[in-house]
Design an enzyme around this catalytic site. Sequence first.
Site, PDB file in Angstrom:
ATOM      1  N   ASN A   9      13.380   8.802   6.284  1.00 24.34           N
ATOM      2  CA  ASN A   9      12.155   7.981   6.275  1.00 24.34           C
ATOM      3  C   ASN A   9      11.027   8.902   6.704  1.00 24.34           C
ATOM      4  O   ASN A   9      10.909   9.229   7.886  1.00 24.34           O
ATOM      5  CB  ASN A   9      12.296   6.802   7.244  1.00 24.34           C
ATOM      6  CG  ASN A   9      10.995   6.018   7.382  1.00 24.34           C
ATOM      7  OD1 ASN A   9      10.034   6.270   6.648  1.00 24.34           O
ATOM      8  ND2 ASN A   9      10.957   5.091   8.332  1.00 24.34           N
ATOM      9  N   LYS A  11       7.969   8.339   6.852  1.00 27.13           N
ATOM     10  CA  LYS A  11       6.840   7.638   7.485  1.00 27.13           C
ATOM     11  C   LYS A  11       5.522   8.170   6.886  1.00 27.13           C
ATOM     12  O   LYS A  11       5.486   8.543   5.723  1.00 27.13           O
ATOM     13  CB  LYS A  11       6.912   7.767   9.004  1.00 27.13           C
ATOM     14  CG  LYS A  11       8.306   7.347   9.535  1.00 27.13           C
ATOM     15  CD  LYS A  11       8.352   7.131  11.014  1.00 27.13           C
ATOM     16  CE  LYS A  11       9.773   6.686  11.403  1.00 27.13           C
ATOM     17  NZ  LYS A  11       9.908   6.333  12.798  1.00 27.13           N
ATOM     18  N   HIS A  94      10.818  -2.415   8.790  1.00 27.09           N
ATOM     19  CA  HIS A  94      10.851  -1.366   9.815  1.00 27.09           C
ATOM     20  C   HIS A  94      10.107  -1.865  11.053  1.00 27.09           C
ATOM     21  O   HIS A  94       9.108  -2.579  10.933  1.00 27.09           O
ATOM     22  CB  HIS A  94      10.207  -0.079   9.279  1.00 27.09           C
ATOM     23  CG  HIS A  94      10.488   1.090  10.176  1.00 27.09           C
ATOM     24  ND1 HIS A  94       9.781   1.294  11.333  1.00 27.09           N
ATOM     25  CD2 HIS A  94      11.415   2.081  10.102  1.00 27.09           C
ATOM     26  CE1 HIS A  94      10.270   2.374  11.938  1.00 27.09           C
ATOM     27  NE2 HIS A  94      11.264   2.869  11.213  1.00 27.09           N
ATOM     28  N   GLU A  96       8.061  -0.525  12.892  1.00 27.78           N
ATOM     29  CA  GLU A  96       6.630  -0.177  12.915  1.00 27.78           C
ATOM     30  C   GLU A  96       5.823  -1.172  12.092  1.00 27.78           C
ATOM     31  O   GLU A  96       4.657  -1.443  12.398  1.00 27.78           O
ATOM     32  CB  GLU A  96       6.456   1.274  12.426  1.00 27.78           C
ATOM     33  CG  GLU A  96       6.944   2.260  13.492  1.00 27.78           C
ATOM     34  CD  GLU A  96       7.531   3.553  12.955  1.00 27.78           C
ATOM     35  OE1 GLU A  96       7.317   3.881  11.778  1.00 27.78           O
ATOM     36  OE2 GLU A  96       8.220   4.240  13.741  1.00 27.78           O
ATOM     37  N   GLU A 165      18.045  -0.114  14.128  1.00 25.83           N
ATOM     38  CA  GLU A 165      17.145   0.863  14.739  1.00 25.83           C
ATOM     39  C   GLU A 165      16.602   0.304  16.055  1.00 25.83           C
ATOM     40  O   GLU A 165      15.606  -0.434  16.049  1.00 25.83           O
ATOM     41  CB  GLU A 165      15.967   1.160  13.809  1.00 25.83           C
ATOM     42  CG  GLU A 165      16.371   1.770  12.482  1.00 25.83           C
ATOM     43  CD  GLU A 165      15.263   2.656  11.898  1.00 25.83           C
ATOM     44  OE1 GLU A 165      15.598   3.752  11.452  1.00 25.83           O
ATOM     45  OE2 GLU A 165      14.086   2.262  11.927  1.00 25.83           O
ATOM     46  N   GLY A 171      11.741   7.803  17.540  1.00 24.15           N
ATOM     47  CA  GLY A 171      10.728   8.821  17.810  1.00 24.15           C
ATOM     48  C   GLY A 171      10.629   9.226  19.276  1.00 24.15           C
ATOM     49  O   GLY A 171       9.678   9.892  19.671  1.00 24.15           O
ATOM     50  N   SER A 209      16.143   8.516  16.544  1.00 20.53           N
ATOM     51  CA  SER A 209      16.401   9.843  17.098  1.00 20.53           C
ATOM     52  C   SER A 209      17.753  10.413  16.687  1.00 20.53           C
ATOM     53  O   SER A 209      18.373  11.149  17.448  1.00 20.53           O
ATOM     54  CB  SER A 209      16.254   9.842  18.629  1.00 20.53           C
ATOM     55  OG  SER A 209      14.923   9.494  18.998  1.00 20.53           O
TER      56      SER A 209
HETATM   57  P1  13P Z   1      13.205   8.990  14.359  1.00 20.48           P
HETATM   58  O1  13P Z   1      14.441   9.571  13.700  1.00 20.48           O
HETATM   59  O2  13P Z   1      12.020   9.890  14.277  1.00 20.48           O
HETATM   60  O3  13P Z   1      13.507   8.493  15.728  1.00 20.48           O
HETATM   61  O4  13P Z   1      12.801   7.696  13.484  1.00 20.48           O
HETATM   62  C1  13P Z   1      13.781   6.786  13.161  1.00 20.48           C
HETATM   63  C2  13P Z   1      13.218   5.820  12.208  1.00 20.48           C
HETATM   64  O5  13P Z   1      12.343   5.033  12.541  1.00 20.48           O
HETATM   65  C3  13P Z   1      13.721   5.842  10.829  1.00 20.48           C
HETATM   66  O6  13P Z   1      13.293   4.753  10.101  1.00 20.48           O
END
Ligand code: 13P
Length: 247
Positions: A9, A11, A94, A96, A165, A171, A209
């Site tokens: 992903n 982002k 997601h 976010e 997640e 992150g 992560s």
């Molecule tokens: P990270 O791997 O940067 O923690 O992000 C995970 C994520 O949100 C994947 O959709």
Amino acid sequence: MKKKLIAGNWKMNGSLAANEALLKSVLAGVGQAECQVAVCVPAVYLAQCQALLADSIVSLGAQDVSSHEGGAYTGEIAPAMLKEFGLRYVIVGHSERRQYHLESDEVVASKAQRALACGITPIVCVGETLAEREAGKTEEVVKRQLAAVIAINGHCISEVVVAYEPVWAIGTGLSATAEQAQQVHAVLRAQLKAATPSADRIKLLYGGSMNASNAASLLAQPDIDGGLIGGAALKAQDFLTIIAAAA
Ligand code: 13P
């Protein structure tokens, strides 16, 4: 045996130059991976990435889709539009988007439904915040989020991918332990089993992560069928190491 799925992903990262360099490095190293591989890229780069990935084993995905079929929804992208770019996957729900765009469980569920109707596999994200975990509500939260998707999609639920997640792990560099992740995956699997006889073939990804060092132990868990990778998917070597760990 079910093949694992490793999906990046990206982002809101990338540029024409950076995408090309990253995908060329990934394609040079991926060989005939023993797992399925995908990258979910910003929508404006779908055409570029479709061309770069043509005839490769790496599938293309997007990061969001509209819950509407088309029409007067400024800024939205319809699933049929995504399909024109050869998309195989789209991330929906997601954390976010739930957090910054206030997407409800119902909106996420209808996005998944719209994607399925166009032949795109939704990667449905669920996960608890730190406050919810500390309040002992992890199971309740993920089950509520998944229940909305099961309710609206009926027997088609066997066609989705689910990504657990935990919000506190995204992150932050603070991954869930393999045991913590497996515990939640087992809960999700049981919920899916109650909804469809095909629950065992539904892929349950872990995200938060996941990196080159912890991927192998997470992916060794019985109910972890792959990973949804953020930061580590932007570094070709790390992404390739995770892919190798899933083989
Ligand atoms: P990270 O791997 O940067 O923690 O992000 C995970 C994520 O949100 C994947 O959709």
